[in-house]
Design a protein around this motif. Structure first.
Motif, short mmCIF file in Angstrom:
data_model
loop_
_atom_site.label_atom_id
_atom_site.label_comp_id
_atom_site.label_asym_id
_atom_site.label_seq_id
_atom_site.Cartn_x
_atom_site.Cartn_y
_atom_site.Cartn_z
N UNK A 130 -30.27 19.32 70.13
CA UNK A 130 -30.47 20.36 69.11
C UNK A 130 -31.88 20.94 69.21
N UNK A 131 -32.85 20.08 69.49
CA UNK A 131 -34.23 20.55 69.67
C UNK A 131 -34.31 21.48 70.87
N UNK A 132 -33.57 21.15 71.94
CA UNK A 132 -33.52 22.02 73.11
C UNK A 132 -32.95 23.39 72.75
N UNK A 133 -31.92 23.40 71.88
CA UNK A 133 -31.36 24.67 71.44
C UNK A 133 -32.36 25.52 70.70
N UNK A 134 -33.14 24.91 69.82
CA UNK A 134 -34.17 25.63 69.06
C UNK A 134 -35.25 26.17 69.99
N UNK A 135 -35.70 25.33 70.91
CA UNK A 135 -36.76 25.75 71.83
C UNK A 135 -36.28 26.85 72.78
N UNK A 136 -34.99 26.82 73.14
CA UNK A 136 -34.45 27.89 73.99
C UNK A 136 -34.50 29.23 73.25
N UNK A 137 -34.24 29.20 71.94
CA UNK A 137 -34.33 30.39 71.10
C UNK A 137 -35.77 30.92 71.10
N UNK A 138 -36.73 30.04 70.88
CA UNK A 138 -38.13 30.46 70.80
C UNK A 138 -38.65 30.96 72.14
N UNK A 139 -38.24 30.31 73.23
CA UNK A 139 -38.69 30.75 74.55
C UNK A 139 -38.07 32.10 74.93
N UNK A 140 -36.89 32.38 74.39
CA UNK A 140 -36.30 33.71 74.60
C UNK A 140 -37.13 34.77 73.90
N UNK A 229 -25.22 23.56 70.30
CA UNK A 229 -26.42 22.78 69.99
C UNK A 229 -27.35 23.57 69.08
N UNK A 230 -27.55 24.86 69.41
CA UNK A 230 -28.37 25.73 68.56
C UNK A 230 -27.69 25.95 67.22
N UNK A 231 -26.38 26.11 67.22
CA UNK A 231 -25.63 26.31 65.97
C UNK A 231 -25.81 25.13 65.03
#
Length: 295
Positions: A130-140, A229-231
């Motif tokens: 889930x943390x990876x999902x959040x960080x993928x959002x921020x890196x985008x 995961x982001x959801x």
């Protein structure tokens, strides 16, 4: 990754309308104050430069963020490094916001000078996926240069706000009697025009911000290949923010435009003019991407 055509068109229209509003506003300023295009362009350029140069420092200072090393938070750095390799962007600095309210944001002038930040609270409630999902959002957000886009989009809105404030002060204390009547009338005109520009740009910038959040969700989902995961992370963060102490939310809600989930205390107009789309709409779109990836 397939482009969301509807989202792209909405963002393009929003920027076009905002540009037209600002051009009209610049024309009014040039006419009213008797300035040419060159002086106005120079003033605007200086303001853009100052806002662009100091914005990330102000955000980090306002949120109490501390830059942390790989030795201090190895898992966090490992996830960021892995995602940056997939996204083909330089690894940003990693920061920790000392708040128990779960949240995350990214800031910086560009991919080479960015910072991705998570709060202590988010590390307590999310698992690694889930943390990876959040960080993928921020890196985008970083890859799309969203911080720079919103900063530039809000420049003349800020100018209009200050003009509106100064005109209001001048109207209250500077005129209305005798020889000041003409001055008072002119001041009221500035107040009205600046107020209209500020309000319209306020609404459009928030629409742009909501579109950028959808785009970051989409980009993050394709980056990991695991939209759910982001959801799940969004649902968890939203649930915790809703029950967080009001005093804790008030400390950080001024930075809501940067957060992955706005920290709204329940006593702010941000509920009606949100910088973020509704959680359930974001989850719905992520579920659609999940279906796309399965097909």
């Amino acid at each position: 990754m397939q482009r969301d055509l509807q989202l792209t068109i909405r963002m393009a229209i929003s920027f076009l309308v905002l540009t037209l509003i600002y051009l009209v506003f610049l024309g009014f300023i040039a006419t009213y104050f008797g300035l040419g295009i060159l002086p106005i362009a120079m003033i605007a350029g200086l303001m853009i430069g100052a806002q662009w140069f100091f914005s990330d420092r102000i955000v980090l200072w306002s949120t109490g963020t501390k830059i942390v090393s790989k030795e201090e938070f190895p898992v966090l750095h490992q996830i960021v490094e892995s995602l940056c390799q997939k996204a083909n962007i330089p690894k940003p600095k990693v920061g920790i916001m000392k708040s128990d309210v779960p949240n995350a944001f990214a800031t910086g002038k560009g991919p080479k000078s960015s910072v991705v930040v998570v709060s202590l609270g988010i590390l307590k409630i999310l698992d690694k996926d889930e943390l990876e999902g959040v960080l993928s959002h921020e890196l985008t957000h970083i890859r799309n240069r969203d911080v720079t886009i919103i900063t530039l989009a809000s420049l003349f809105s800020t100018i209009a706000w200050f003009l509106m404030q100064s005109s209001m002060f001048s109207t209250m204390w500077g005129g209305g009697y005798g020889g000041r009547q003409q001055q008072g009338g002119n001041t009221i005109l500035v107040l009205i025009v600046a107020g209209i520009v500020w309000f319209l740009s306020f609404l459009i910038i928030r629409a742009i911000s909501r579109y950028r959040e959808f785009a970051a969700d989409r980009g993050g989902a394709y980056l990991t290949g695991k939209p759910m995961n982001l959801s799940r992370a969004l649902m968890k963060i939203s649930g915790e923010v809703k029950v967080a102490p009001t005093q804790e939310l008030k400390k950080i809600e001024g930075m809501n435009a940067f957060f992955i989930i706005p920290a709204i205390s329940g006593q702010t107009i941000a509920r009606f003019f949100s910088t973020h789309p509704p959680i359930m709409e974001r989850v719905k779109r992520l579920m659609q991407i999940e279906q796309e990836l399965r097909d």
